[in-house]
Design an enzyme around this catalytic site. Sequence first.
Site, PDB file in Angstrom:
ATOM      1  N   ARG A 174      12.077  -2.922  -7.377  1.00 24.94           N
ATOM      2  CA  ARG A 174      11.003  -3.551  -6.597  1.00 24.94           C
ATOM      3  C   ARG A 174      11.031  -5.081  -6.712  1.00 24.94           C
ATOM      4  O   ARG A 174       9.998  -5.739  -6.735  1.00 24.94           O
ATOM      5  CB  ARG A 174       9.620  -3.037  -7.029  1.00 24.94           C
ATOM      6  CG  ARG A 174       9.431  -1.553  -6.889  1.00 24.94           C
ATOM      7  CD  ARG A 174       9.526  -1.070  -5.433  1.00 24.94           C
ATOM      8  NE  ARG A 174       9.363   0.370  -5.389  1.00 24.94           N
ATOM      9  CZ  ARG A 174      10.367   1.250  -5.516  1.00 24.94           C
ATOM     10  NH1 ARG A 174      11.598   0.807  -5.676  1.00 24.94           N
ATOM     11  NH2 ARG A 174      10.147   2.542  -5.469  1.00 24.94           N
ATOM     12  N   SER A 252       1.182   1.555  -3.191  1.00 25.41           N
ATOM     13  CA  SER A 252       1.109   1.519  -4.653  1.00 25.41           C
ATOM     14  C   SER A 252       0.756   0.104  -5.104  1.00 25.41           C
ATOM     15  O   SER A 252       1.487  -0.840  -4.802  1.00 25.41           O
ATOM     16  CB  SER A 252       2.443   1.942  -5.265  1.00 25.41           C
ATOM     17  OG  SER A 252       2.755   3.263  -4.898  1.00 25.41           O
ATOM     18  N   GLU A 358       2.235  -4.799  -7.588  1.00 21.06           N
ATOM     19  CA  GLU A 358       3.331  -4.802  -6.622  1.00 21.06           C
ATOM     20  C   GLU A 358       3.043  -5.717  -5.433  1.00 21.06           C
ATOM     21  O   GLU A 358       3.943  -6.422  -4.973  1.00 21.06           O
ATOM     22  CB  GLU A 358       3.623  -3.375  -6.144  1.00 21.06           C
ATOM     23  CG  GLU A 358       4.859  -3.273  -5.268  1.00 21.06           C
ATOM     24  CD  GLU A 358       5.310  -1.845  -5.085  1.00 21.06           C
ATOM     25  OE1 GLU A 358       6.040  -1.597  -4.107  1.00 21.06           O
ATOM     26  OE2 GLU A 358       4.973  -0.970  -5.894  1.00 21.06           O
TER      27      GLU A 358
END
Length: 366
Positions: A174, A252, A358
């Site tokens: 990520r 998320s 995130e």
Amino acid sequence: MREEHGVDLATLTTMRVGGPAARLVRVDTTDELVDAVHEVDDADWGPPHEVGEPLLVLGGGSNLVVADEGFPGTVVRVETTGIQVESDDRCGGANVRVAAGEPWDDVVAHAVDQGWAGIEALSGIPGSTGATPIQNVGAYGQEVAETVAQVRVWDRRAGEVRTLFGSDCGFTYRDSGFKRDPTRFVVLDVLFQLRVADLSEPVRYADLARSLGVELGTRVPLADARAAVLEQRRRRGMVLDAADHDTWSCGSFFTNPILSAGDMEALADRVRHRLGDSAPELPVWPEPDGRRKTSAAWLIERAGFEKGFGTPGPAALSDKHTLAVTNRGSARTADVLALAGEVRAGVETAFGIRLVNEPVLVGVSL
């Protein structure tokens, strides 16, 4: 280019929070995108390489949380489109160049229709294609780093268009070099190298395999893989639906923690100490570099935060998935961050793990 002033950024993000942009410029072509960014940038990129006027490049707004006060500079909304096939054969695969503003799920759907494998497990993810290499978007055992051949960018520091190969992008979980140096590059388009095939890549995610009725590692028809992923995401409130507040989110909100083998064993010991030996074991998956990954959602739930936590407040955890912080209809950025901060602090108190957000935070911090 179309210029507007005072546009509420809440209308351009999937979390639906954020104040007005001082100036919003919408661009439809790559040339307009480069011109708009070049216009904003200070002509002198000498040390310390700072931009004069604040600039925010905005795609689908699916991974962004903007301050309630808004953004004091120029927001460039990327609305470029186009999917160009540069080659398509079973020997060399399909090399497909996609404009930065092309909606990502449209790209995945097109790939499945054309018989191009490699991104089918990334179905249903909102946002634009240009954001995918920045975030190294991933889900259900796939990530775009596996298929990105080139990223064509505007290098704000050098004042030129550059082509970066996938190996130059610094991809990690990520994360990417683009994300670590957020003011330098503006993605113009992405070249994906996909496999020409009727069947998907091997299914790597246990829940997905169960829903398909196959063993892990099995290849299935591309359309079946896409349908199964979309069904999984809908059950978790991860497919955008204006009528469903569980989808008013950034997906998320926290990444899954990745730790050394020793640190993961220490975490498992803390979990057993807190929850007791009869509690379910901490889920752990090996990473290619020898580290271990665990589930942020599992830790959140075991720290006492259930689905719907925060209800009836303006922000709450999703009723379908504890990893999603959602806007219940009237939330402001301050409400979203207060809830996210409470969850992060609770997990850290319970297990000694500090979760990492995130979404990109603009004008605010957690």
